[in-house]
Design a protein around this motif. Structure first.
Motif, PDB file in Angstrom:
ATOM      1  N   GLU A  40       2.067  -2.447   1.752  1.00 50.20           N
ATOM      2  CA  GLU A  40       2.036  -1.690   2.998  1.00 50.20           C
ATOM      3  C   GLU A  40       1.164  -0.445   2.975  1.00 50.20           C
ATOM      4  O   GLU A  40       0.816   0.068   4.035  1.00 50.20           O
ATOM      5  N   SER A  41       0.812   0.041   1.774  1.00 52.02           N
ATOM      6  CA  SER A  41       0.093   1.321   1.710  1.00 52.02           C
ATOM      7  C   SER A  41      -0.870   1.355   0.526  1.00 52.02           C
ATOM      8  O   SER A  41      -0.797   0.511  -0.374  1.00 52.02           O
ATOM      9  N   ARG A  44       1.068   1.648  -2.588  1.00 50.46           N
ATOM     10  CA  ARG A  44       1.671   0.402  -3.083  1.00 50.46           C
ATOM     11  C   ARG A  44       0.647  -0.432  -3.834  1.00 50.46           C
ATOM     12  O   ARG A  44       0.948  -1.034  -4.862  1.00 50.46           O
ATOM     13  N   ASP A 117      10.354   3.015  -8.890  1.00 45.58           N
ATOM     14  CA  ASP A 117       9.925   3.663  -7.650  1.00 45.58           C
ATOM     15  C   ASP A 117      11.093   4.044  -6.742  1.00 45.58           C
ATOM     16  O   ASP A 117      11.264   5.205  -6.420  1.00 45.58           O
ATOM     17  N   PHE A 136      12.431  11.898  -4.602  1.00 44.33           N
ATOM     18  CA  PHE A 136      11.964  11.942  -3.216  1.00 44.33           C
ATOM     19  C   PHE A 136      12.525  13.130  -2.429  1.00 44.33           C
ATOM     20  O   PHE A 136      11.885  13.626  -1.518  1.00 44.33           O
ATOM     21  N   PRO A 173      12.825   6.545  -0.041  1.00 43.41           N
ATOM     22  CA  PRO A 173      11.905   7.648   0.264  1.00 43.41           C
ATOM     23  C   PRO A 173      12.043   8.178   1.684  1.00 43.41           C
ATOM     24  O   PRO A 173      11.881   9.385   1.916  1.00 43.41           O
ATOM     25  N   PHE A 201       5.715   3.222   6.975  1.00 38.32           N
ATOM     26  CA  PHE A 201       4.799   3.501   5.854  1.00 38.32           C
ATOM     27  C   PHE A 201       3.412   2.871   6.021  1.00 38.32           C
ATOM     28  O   PHE A 201       2.657   2.773   5.059  1.00 38.32           O
ATOM     29  N   ASN A 228       4.346   9.443   4.409  1.00 37.07           N
ATOM     30  CA  ASN A 228       3.310   9.026   3.448  1.00 37.07           C
ATOM     31  C   ASN A 228       1.911   9.247   4.041  1.00 37.07           C
ATOM     32  O   ASN A 228       1.749   9.493   5.245  1.00 37.07           O
TER      33      ASN A 228
HETATM   34  O1  AHR Z   1       8.348   4.270  -2.393  1.00 38.71           O
HETATM   35  C1  AHR Z   1       7.164   4.989  -2.385  1.00 38.71           C
HETATM   36  C2  AHR Z   1       6.568   4.964  -1.024  1.00 38.71           C
HETATM   37  O2  AHR Z   1       6.346   3.643  -0.612  1.00 38.71           O
HETATM   38  C3  AHR Z   1       5.224   5.639  -0.899  1.00 38.71           C
HETATM   39  O3  AHR Z   1       5.288   6.967  -0.551  1.00 38.71           O
HETATM   40  C4  AHR Z   1       4.645   4.881   0.250  1.00 38.71           C
HETATM   41  O4  AHR Z   1       3.291   5.103   0.458  1.00 38.71           O
HETATM   42  C5  AHR Z   1       5.030   3.507  -0.129  1.00 38.71           C
HETATM   43  O5  AHR Z   1       4.810   2.562   0.783  1.00 38.71           O
END
Ligand code: AHR
Length: 322
Positions: A40-41, A44, A117, A136, A173, A201, A228
């Motif tokens: 998603e990011s 990630r 994470d 977090f 988070p 996210f 994020n």
């Molecule tokens: O769990 C971490 C978060 O998950 C990050 O901040 C975010 O970017 C990701 O998708």
């Protein structure tokens, strides 16, 4: 039996290797099932690369499954790892709750579980061995502290209206970053969160929700707090399309510290990013080896991180690894 120099040397090398923690790998590589949240990011993607690279380096046989941000896919993946009798299961849980049953199944199969994470909310903490990742709540506090300082320096008149882009609903988070931020800004009555919604996210959702915020509140918005960097980057686009200047007309605070955020800071469009390191792979492989070897490991391993305001972005950019 005739002992040659070569046979003595070979015996010595074997003896020292057999005594090392990697001896088990020599006979049979450690098999790890890893269930990732998704893609998603930018964070990630960097996390996935870190886990895959570290597994390769450590000689770990990694069974990687992408859950596409769905808890049901993670549960399926964990059940399949149990059926395959992997040595260890690691996963980054998409949401905090709803894990008791599947984790009990892993425990019954005597397969240790490592959280990376993100945390889980379970009644029995013995359902996982350890949790490696960021704090977090502290990240949310750091974002709030930066804003308090910024408001002190700029002393704006009247209320400071904040809009918040939350992460995935129910994820650690999103819950913790909201909590930490609110806890800190409560000390200044001028600071008000006027809108708060999930952007899941992602950049696309961050942009979409920011568009809705702008439609509803327009120029009243003074600050954007995004859970994020990706959502902040999406929101920057929405702000520009609305004819406003991100980073100036609207102060923007986000979390992660990915390269995209540094680029936005260098361009003057983002004011600060709070670091959250995705480089958890090497630590995960080390801890997995320790767990499988029966060594005691700490229940919580917290990642060390910093805060990067726009003023240091250009200098720090060459040092960024993700
Ligand atoms: O769990 C971490 C978060 O998950 C990050 O901040 C975010 O970017 C990701 O998708």
């Amino acid at each position: 039996m005739k002992l040659t120099r070569r046979s003595i040397l070979a015996a010595a090398v074997f003896a020292s290797f057999a005594a090392s923690p990697f001896a088990a790998f020599a006979a049979k590589p450690l098999v790890m099932g890893f269930s990732q949240v998704g893609a998603e990011s930018e964070w990630r993607t960097a996390n996935t690369v870190s886990v895959k690279d570290a597994a390769k380096k450590a000689g770990v046989n990694l069974k990687f499954a992408d859950a596409q941000q769905k808890q049901e896919n993670q549960v399926k993946a964990i059940r399949s790892f149990i059926a395959q009798k992997v040595d260890v299961i690691a996963f980054s849980p998409v949401v905090e709750s709803g894990w008791d049953t599947v984790l009990r199944e892993a425990q019954a199969a005597k397969i240790p579980v490592i959280l990376t994470d993100r945390a889980v909310n379970v009644t029995d903490p013995s359902l996982y061995v350890t949790f490696i990742g960021s704090d977090f709540v502290e990240e949310g506090r750091r974002a709030g502290k930066w804003l308090l300082e910024h408001v002190k320096k700029t002393s704006p008149d009247g209320t400071v209206n904040i809009v918040e882009l939350q992460g995935t609903v129910g994820s650690a988070p999103a819950i913790d970053r909201k909590k930490g931020f609110e806890e800190v800004i409560a000390s200044n009555a001028k600071l008000k969160v006027i809108r708060s919604q999930t952007g899941d996210f992602t950049r696309a959702k961050g942009k979409e929700v920011m568009e809705a915020f702008l439609k509803a509140e327009g120029k009243k918005i003074n600050v954007l707090y995004a859970h994020n960097d990706d959502m902040a980057i999406g929101a920057i686009q929405a702000i520009e399309e609305a004819g406003m200047k991100p980073g100036k007309d609207i102060t923007i605070i986000s979390i992660d510290g990915v390269k995209g955020a540094f680029e936005a800071m260098i361009a003057g469009k983002l004011n600060v990013t709070v670091e959250c390191s995705p480089l958890l792979g090497p630590q995960l492989m080390q801890i997995a080896a320790d767990v499988v070897a029966g060594k005691p490991v700490p229940k919580r391993i917290t990642t060390q991180e910093g805060v990067f305001p726009a003023e240091v972005a250009a200098k720090e950019f060459p040092n960024r690894k993700y």
